[in-house]
Design a protein around this motif. Structure first.
Motif, PDB file in Angstrom:
ATOM      1  N   ILE A 190      42.566  42.637  41.391  1.00  0.00           N
ATOM      2  CA  ILE A 190      42.080  42.601  40.012  1.00  0.00           C
ATOM      3  C   ILE A 190      42.152  43.987  39.381  1.00  0.00           C
ATOM      4  N   ASP A 191      41.717  45.003  40.119  1.00  0.00           N
ATOM      5  CA  ASP A 191      41.763  46.361  39.579  1.00  0.00           C
ATOM      6  C   ASP A 191      43.180  46.880  39.445  1.00  0.00           C
ATOM      7  N   LEU A 218      43.414  43.342  35.561  1.00  0.00           N
ATOM      8  CA  LEU A 218      42.806  44.081  34.454  1.00  0.00           C
ATOM      9  C   LEU A 218      43.802  44.966  33.707  1.00  0.00           C
ATOM     10  N   GLU A 243      31.455  44.958  37.465  1.00  0.00           N
ATOM     11  CA  GLU A 243      32.660  44.144  37.563  1.00  0.00           C
ATOM     12  C   GLU A 243      33.527  44.197  36.310  1.00  0.00           C
ATOM     13  N   SER A 278      31.809  36.583  34.485  1.00  0.00           N
ATOM     14  CA  SER A 278      32.585  37.654  35.110  1.00  0.00           C
ATOM     15  C   SER A 278      33.945  37.115  35.557  1.00  0.00           C
ATOM     16  N   ARG A 332      36.122  38.697  37.285  1.00  0.00           N
ATOM     17  CA  ARG A 332      36.328  39.101  38.678  1.00  0.00           C
ATOM     18  C   ARG A 332      35.714  38.085  39.627  1.00  0.00           C
ATOM     19  N   TRP A 333      34.524  37.609  39.317  1.00  0.00           N
ATOM     20  CA  TRP A 333      33.877  36.620  40.180  1.00  0.00           C
ATOM     21  C   TRP A 333      34.619  35.284  40.140  1.00  0.00           C
ATOM     22  N   SER A 376      39.187  30.891  34.697  1.00  0.00           N
ATOM     23  CA  SER A 376      39.768  32.232  34.631  1.00  0.00           C
ATOM     24  C   SER A 376      40.892  32.301  33.606  1.00  0.00           C
ATOM     25  N   THR A 423      33.067  40.982  46.034  1.00  0.00           N
ATOM     26  CA  THR A 423      32.656  40.253  44.831  1.00  0.00           C
ATOM     27  C   THR A 423      32.005  38.926  45.167  1.00  0.00           C
ATOM     28  N   GLU A 465      37.148  42.174  47.030  1.00  0.00           N
ATOM     29  CA  GLU A 465      36.944  40.863  46.425  1.00  0.00           C
ATOM     30  C   GLU A 465      36.462  39.819  47.432  1.00  0.00           C
TER      31      GLU A 465
END
Length: 632
Positions: free
Chosen positions: A44-45, A49, A248, A307, A309-310, A320, A507, A570
Motif C-alpha cells: 500500500i505504501d 497510495l 493508516e 480506512s 489500508r484496512w 476498496s 494492519t 499489512e
C-alpha cells in the motif's frame, strides 16, 4: 562422436505439471517477504497510495479532521483535576453530641483543613497523609464550608461533601474513568480489527455523548462513578480509532510528524482547561461544555471514509474499489494512467472473500508478540514512574498553604514539562530513529530514578563527612531537579512506545495491538490513585519497583526493530519480517543487517543454476521406465 553402428533415438519426456513450491523460509524461521506479499494490493505504501496521489490534499484534510477532536479529548483526560480537586474545608457546625473529651470547637475549625488543593493528576490525591490520618478522629462535623482554587465555584467534592470519612469515594471516582478507559482500549481495539475503524469511531462518539452528558446530571456519587466508567470506555474508543486512522492515512515520511501534531493539540487542551473551568464556574456546566462539541463528530458518518489500508489488508476489495475511486477523484488523479496495472489486479481479486484476523492470532507468531509485549511494559513503566517523579517534585510533605498560586503553578509546570518533552522528541526521533530515541529516553529515566533514590540517601548519610550544612535544602533541590528530568523523559517514553506499537503492528491486528499498549499505559496511570487510596504508604517501594522496570526495559528495547521510513506491515507475515537490526552502524562498508555480507549475497550463481538443471534432467531420465523408452 557416436560410433557409426549406433542409432540415435529421440526420447519424448512427458511434461510434468509441477505445483508451485511453498514460500521459502529464511534461516531464522520467518517467511520471506517477497513470497508472502506478491501482489501490488498488499504494497500500500509503495504502490497503492502513490497511485492515488500519495499524501495528497484529501488525505491532509482527513488528518486535520483527526486533530480537531484531540482538543476535546485533552479536556476529558484532564477533567479530573477540576471535577475531583480537593478544596480547603472548614467545619462550620460540629455535631451536637460531640464531647469535650474528643476535641474542642477551635480544633474543629483548624484540624480538618485540607492543606493541599492539588488534583490527583498533579500529585497524590490533593490531600496529604496528615489530613487523612487525623480525619477519622477529628472530622466530627455536620456542615462544611469549602474553598476551591481551580476556577470552579462548586465541584463533585464540594457538592456531596466528600471529605473525612467520605474521602475514599473520590478515589473510586478517579478509578472509574481510568478503569473504563482500560476496558475500552481492549474491547474497541478488537472491534476495530473486526468491524473497521469507522464504525468504532461513530459508535464511540454516540455513546460518549449519551454517557458524558448524563454525568452532568448525576444525583449521587455512585451514579457519577458509574457513568464516568462508561465515559472513559467510550473515550478510549474515540482515542484509539482516531490514532489508527491517522497512522493508516500517512505515508512513511509523514507518520511521526502528523502524530506529534495531534499530541500537541491534546496538550493544548490541557493548557486551555483552567480557562474553560474558570468560565464555566460549575462542574456540571464544565462537563457539558467538554462533551457537547463532540456533536460535530457525528458528521464523520458521511465525511470520514473507512480506512483503505484496512480494507485492502482484510481483502474487502469491493469497498476498496469505491474508496480508491473517491480518493483519486478528490486528489484529481487520472486513474487511467495505471502503469502498474493496480486496477487490473483489483478487478481480478473482487471475488475473494474477506479475511479478518483477531489479536489472539498474535500468540502464534515468533517475533511480533515479543515486540508488542516489550512496548506494553515500556508504556506501563513510563506512565507509572511518571507519577513517582510528579509526587517527588510537588513535595507533599511541605506545609505551604498558598493554594491558589500552588495549584496553577503545579498544573502548568506539569503541562510545560509535557510540551517540552514532545518538542524534544521530534528531533531525537529524527536523528536516532524510533528505537534509538526510545532507548535514550529510557536510559535518562532510569538514571534520574536511580540517582533520586540513591544519591539523596547518600547525601544525607555522608553530609557530615562532606561538610554539608543545609542537607535538607540540598536534598530538596536535587529531588526537584531529578523529578523534572524524570518526568520529561518518562513522558517521551510513554508517547513513543504507543507510536512505536502502531508502526510495528500489522494492519489486520493494529487496533488490538495498540489497544494492548494503551491499556498498559492505563494500568501505569492507575497506580497513582492506588497509592493515594493507601495514604501514600509504600511509596518508596513503589518507586523502586518502577526503577527496576526501567532497567529491564533498557535491555528489551535492544530487541526491537527500527521502523523509520519503513512501510507499515499489512499481514502477520509482514509483521514477522520486522526483525532486529544492529543498533550501531556496521563497521565494514560491506556488512548488511542480514547474515550474509553484501559481497557474498551478490555473487553470480548462474553456474549453480546450470548444475541444478543437469541434476534435475538426470533424475527425470532415471525416473522414466525402460519400457517407456523402448516404446518411444
Amino acid at each position: 562422436m557416436l560410433p557409426d553402428n549406433k542409432e540415435v533415438r529421440l526420447i519424448s519426456i512427458p511434461v510434468i505439471d509441477c505445483a508451485p513450491l511453498p514460500p521459502p523460509e529464511l534461516g531464522n524461521g520467518f517467511v520471506s517477504p517477497e513470497t508472502t506479499s506478491p501482489g501490488l494490493l498488499t504494497r500500500i505504501d509503495g504502490s497503492v497510495l502513490p497511485f492515488l496521489g500519495g499524501f495528497g490534499k484529501y488525505q491532509k484534510q482527513l488528518i486535520v479532521l483527526t486533530w480537531i477532536p484531540a482538543l476535546f479529548i485533552g479536556f476529558s483526560q484532564f477533567s479530573d483535576n477540576f471535577l475531583l480537586a480537593q478544596p480547603n474545608n472548614t467545619c462550620v457546625q460540629p455535631l451536637a453530641n460531640l464531647t469535650n473529651q474528643t476535641t474542642g470547637h477551635s480544633s474543629l475549625l483548624e484540624a480538618p483543613k485540607n492543606i493541599s488543593g492539588r488534583p490527583a493528576h498533579i500529585y497524590a490525591n490533593g490531600s496529604d497523609g496528615t489530613h487523612n490520618d487525623t480525619a477519622g478522629m477529628q472530622c466530627h462535623c455536620s456542615q462544611w464550608t469549602f474553598e476551591l482554587h481551580t476556577g470552579l465555584v462548586q465541584n463533585v467534592v464540594t457538592k456531596w461533601s466528600l471529605v473525612c470519612d467520605s474521602a475514599w469515594k473520590v478515589h473510586i471516582a478517579k478509578f472509574s474513568l481510568l478503569v473504563g478507559s482500560i476496558f475500552g482500549y481492549l474491547v474497541f481495539g478488537i472491534l476495530a480489527d473486526w468491524f473497521g475503524r469507522h464504525p468504532v469511531l461513530i459508535i464511540s462518539v454516540l455513546f460518549m455523548l449519551v454517557f458524558g452528558l448524563t454525568v452532568a446530571f448525576s444525583v449521587n456519587v455512585p451514579m457519577f462513578s458509574t457513568l464516568r466508567f462508561f465515559e472513559g470506555f467510550c473515550l478510549a474508543g474515540i482515542t484509539l480509532s482516531l490514532y489508527v486512522l491517522r497512522i493508516e492515512l500517512c505515508l512513511p515520511g509523514w507518520r511521526f510528524s502528523m502524530t506529534m501534531v495531534a499530541n500537541f493539540v491534546v496538550l493544548g487542551g490541557q493548557l486551555l482547561m483552567p480557562g474553560v473551568a474558570y468560565l464555566c464556574r460549575d462542574w456540571q456546566v464544565l462537563q457539558a461544555v467538554i462533551i457537547c462539541p463532540l456533536l460535530l463528530m457525528l458528521s464523520y458518518i458521511w465525511i470520514f471514509p473507512e480506512s483503505l489500508r484496512w480494507l485492502l489488508a482484510t481483502q474487502q476489495y469491493c469497498r476498496s474499489k469505491w474508496i480508491m475511486g473517491h480518493i483519486a477523484q478528490k486528489n484529481r488523479v487520472n486513474m487511467e494512467l495505471d502503469t502498474d496495472n493496480i486496477l487490473t489486479e483489483l478487478q481480478q481479486a473482487l471475488q475473494k472473500k474477506p479475511k479478518k484476523t483477531c489479536i489472539v492470532k498474535m500468540v502464534g507468531t515468533r517475533n511480533l508478540w515479543k515486540n508488542i509485549v516489550v512496548l506494553c511494559v515500556n508504556s506501563l513503566t513510563g506512565y507509572g514512574i511518571h507519577h513517582c517523579f510528579a509526587r517527588s517534585m510537588m513535595d507533599p510533605e511541605a506545609q505551604e498553604t498558598t493554594m491558589f498560586h500552588n495549584f496553577y503553578a503545579d498544573y502548568y509546570t506539569m503541562a510545560g514539562i509535557a510540551v517540552a518533552s514532545c518538542m524534544a522528541l521530534c528531533p531525537a526521533v529524527g536523528l536516532m530513529g524510533r528505537r534509538g530515541g526510545l532507548l535514550m529516553f529510557m536510559i535518562i529515566t532510569a538514571l534520574a530514578s536511580l540517582l533520586q533514590l540513591g544519591l539523596l540517601n547518600l547525601l544525607g548519610k555522608y553530609s557530615y563527612h562532606l561538610n554539608i550544612d543545609s542537607t535538607g535544602t540540598l536534598n530538596k533541590n536535587f529531588s526537584i531537579a531529578f523529578s523534572i528530568i524524570g518526568m520529561f523523559s518518562s513522558h517521551a517514553v510513554s508517547n513513543l512506545s504507543i507510536f512505536f506499537c502502531a508502526e510495528i503492528t500489522p494492519t489486520v491486528i493494529r487496533g488490538g495491538g495498540l489497544g494492548l499498549v494503551l491499556a498498559s499505559a492505563g494500568f501505569g496511570m492507575l497506580t497513582a490513585p492506588i497509592m493515594e487510596l493507601h495514604n501514600q504508604k509504600g511509596y518508596f517501594l513503589h518507586h523502586i519497583i518502577f526503577a527496576c522496570c526501567t532497567l529491564i526495559c533498557i535491555i528489551c528495547i535492544l530487541l526491537l526493530p527500527e521502523t523509520r521510513y519503513q512501510p507499515l506491515p499489512e499481514t502477520l507475515a509482514d509483521g514477522e519480517t520486522y526483525t532486529r537490526q544492529p543498533f550501531l552502524p556496521p563497521k565494514k562498508p560491506g556488512e548488511q543487517r542480514l547474515l550474509l555480507a553484501q559481497s557474498e549475497s551478490s555473487r553470480d550463481y548462474t553456474r549453480v543454476h546450470d548444475t541444478i538443471d543437469t541434476v534435475f534432467s538426470e533424475i527425470l531420465f532415471s525416473a522414466v521406465p525402460c519400457h517407456r523408452l523402448s516404446e518411444d
